[in-house]
Design an enzyme around this catalytic site. Structure first.
Site: not given
Ligand code: OXD
Ligand code: MN
Length: 585
Positions: A70, A198-200, A207, A227, A249, A251, A253, A255, A278, A368, A370, A495-496
């Site tokens: 992005r 690019y996808g984003g 988005k 988000h 990003s 962090c 998410k 998972n 997402d 990045n 995907r 998982g924890d």
């Molecule tokens: C982001 C995504 O950048 O989900 O947040 O691709």
């Molecule tokens: Mn996102």
């Protein structure tokens, strides 16, 4: 072929006159049409067929090396008044932006096919659903949108005679980074994206629509576009409680969205269900609770780091009918990326299509890179995924990557305090991101690049929603990334993290204890189940401490950040900050 309504036809005709394509093809959503487009993509080299025995229905795509992420610096909110876009968005007046874009689009599809793709965000016919038309000259975009959304004739049918669709005009044009613009016109429900594939930037449902345009719609119509992941947590009694989570990003998410409970939890019958990874659209329900749907129909996930260990559910989702972008291509027609396993292929092509030597030190997959995978492939997809009414949300968690400041978890005192907690979200940069390691980037509600209007007004909208939600979810902040003095992570994560979510959800139902601190409610160490981990009680105590000095400094940073919003900063948030400072002394 279904006939589009006259508003759609009029708008499409205008874009044909502007872009001057050689042909126009309406996307009907059929498998046969998608197969024909795949074949065409193979013939032109836009797509590469993967091993159909090992990865049935899967294709490979490379984006231009200058076009792999992005582009926040080239993303604009074009409303009449700059103040309505706010200090955190790039802005240009709508007429000025259109005048700038017109020559770029003029004739940009000469010799190409224009694809007209009707799509729905959220389940067709759902009270949450919003419909869009994306025009594009990219087969990759068409096939990706067919995974990420509900697309085709059925959408035209559901639209009926309605003029209120979201217009999206995308063209790869020349892929010129200097002429790349991702622009949003919230007053016209219009998105114009050019010179990126690019996808984003190019999958306009994601988005651009589901966050930037939809955040505006939500404000007007009394709902919220966020988000956020949506996770269902089933306890041994068979009761499923739902939590939404917003994270910047890097962090974890995805998972968390596909979490596998720790073994001791699994043995007792705990299960987790992914509703979304997402984006969440949230509406007050007739019962006074907040209800959520995932408006998407697939996952557009980061490949590197995804493995059988870190996220087997995400990996399983990519085993059929998926698109891989910018990963390593193996000679047997399968794919690889850093972190997939410990066996990098020695005879493969890297993301640029060049022979790759794993010993070179250069990554084979773009960081990045995907996968675009259908949600139905996910082994833990929620049985409620297709429910047009969505799921009731009991808790919202915000999170970031903080080495010291934030405790493992704390719960806000009430909704307004929760909005404050979301507004002060921040994450420290890792080596992977630009900028100084350890530097904090403020990313309120993880919406910094996605809020389609003034962030101050967005916070006010959050505060105003309270009136419509007499039975609101609890709001908590989590931090999986606290470190010791040597920089080692104190919490095992993955998982924890369910152990922490369990406490948050129990708080929502009045089933767990907490102690008050300056920043909000904290669990007592005995309130977090450590059974089956090697986290000691002392470590947990350390994870739950609040360092007053760090928080005083934090308050200075928040005050400086808030300043840029001037009078658009809601009074209630200013008061929350004052009250936090007073508590810290
Ligand atoms: C982001 C995504 O950048 O989900 O947040 O691709
Ligand atoms: Mn996102």
């Amino acid at each position: 072929m279904m006939k589009a309504n006259r508003y759609v036809n009029e708008w499409v005709d205008e874009q044909i006159a502007l872009c001057k394509p050689e042909r126009v093809l309406w996307i009907d959503g059929s498998a046969a049409q998608q197969e024909a487009l795949r074949q065409e993509g193979f013939a032109t080299g836009e797509l590469i067929e993967l091993n159909q025995e090992l990865l049935p229905g899967c294709v490979y795509h490379r984006s231009d090396p200058s076009d792999v992420a992005r582009v926040e610096a080239r993303t604009f909110i074009c409303c009449e008044n700059q103040a309505d876009a706010g200090p955190t968005n790039n802005w240009m007046a709508p007429d000025e932006m259109k005048a700038l874009l017109r020559p770029i689009y003029d004739g940009c599809m000469a010799g190409r096919t224009m694809y007209v793709l009707p799509y729905s965000m959220a389940q067709l016919g759902s009270p949450f659903a919003k419909y869009g038309i994306e025009i594009t000259d990219s087969i990759y975009v068409v096939l990706s949108m067919c995974i990420m959304t509900r697309a085709g004739d059925s959408v035209l049918e559901a639209m009926g005679d309605d003029a209120g669709f979201i217009k999206g005009l995308h063209s790869k044009a020349q892929l010129d980074p200097e002429q790349r613009y991702i622009t949003h016109f919230p007053q016209e429900n219009l998105i114009m994206s050019v010179n990126s594939g690019y996808g984003g930037n190019a999958l306009l449902g994601k988005k651009c629509f589901a966050l930037r345009i939809a955040s505006n719609l939500g404000r007007q119509e009394g709902w919220m576009a966020e988000h956020m992941l949506i996770l269902g947590v089933e306890n041994p009694q068979g009761e499923v409680r739902y939590v939404c989570g917003a994270f910047p990003s890097a962090c974890g998410k995805t998972n968390l969205a596909m979490l596998i409970p720790p073994q001791v939890y699994r043995e007792r019958g705990w299960k987790c269900w992914c509703v979304g990874d997402d984006i969440a659209w949230l509406r007050p329900g007739p019962d006074g609770r907040l209800w959520a749907v995932n408006p998407e129909n697939g996952f557009f996930g980061v490949a590197p780091g995804t493995s059988e260990k870190t996220n087997p559910n995400a990996l399983a989702s990519t085993k059929k009918n998926s698109i891989f972008t910018n990963v390593v291509l193996k000679p047997d027609g399968t794919v690889w990326w850093e972190g997939l396993d410990k066996n990098p292929p020695t005879d493969a092509l890297d993301w640029k299509g060049e022979p790759w030597d794993p010993a070179s030190g250069k990554p084979g997959a773009h960081p990045n890179s995907r996968f675009t995978a259908p949600a139905v492939n996910c082994p833990c997809i929620s049985p409620e995924f297709e429910n047009p009414q969505g799921v009731p949300i009991s808790a919202i968690v915000f999170g970031g990557r903080r080495a010291k400041t934030a405790p493992l978890v704390y719960q806000s005192r009430d909704w307004a305090h929760g909005v404050f907690v979301g507004s002060i979200m921040a994450s420290e940069k890792t080596a992977a991101a630009e900028g100084k390691v350890g530097e904090t980037r403020r990313d309120p509600m993880a919406m910094l690049p996605f809020c389609g209007y003034n962030m101050g007004d967005y916070w006010q909208h959050w505060l105003d929603m309270a009136e419509q939600i007499p039975n609101p979810p609890v709001i908590a902040n989590v931090n999986w990334f606290r470190t010791d003095d040597e920089g080692h992570f104190l919490w095992p994560g993955f998982g924890d993290n369910l152990r922490v979510i369990e406490w948050v959800l129990k708080r929502a139902f009045g089933e767990a204890e907490a102690v008050e601190s300056e920043i909000g409610w904290l669990p007592r160490p005995e309130d977090i189940n450590l059974e089956g981990t090697d986290v000691s009680r002392e470590t947990l105590e350390g994870l739950l401490t609040v360092d007053r000095d760090l928080w005083r400094t934090e308050c200075e940073g928040i005050r400086a950040y808030y300043e840029q919003f001037g009078e658009r900063l809601p009074q209630e948030l200013a008061a929350e900050l004052d009250s936090l400072e007073a508590k810290l002394g």
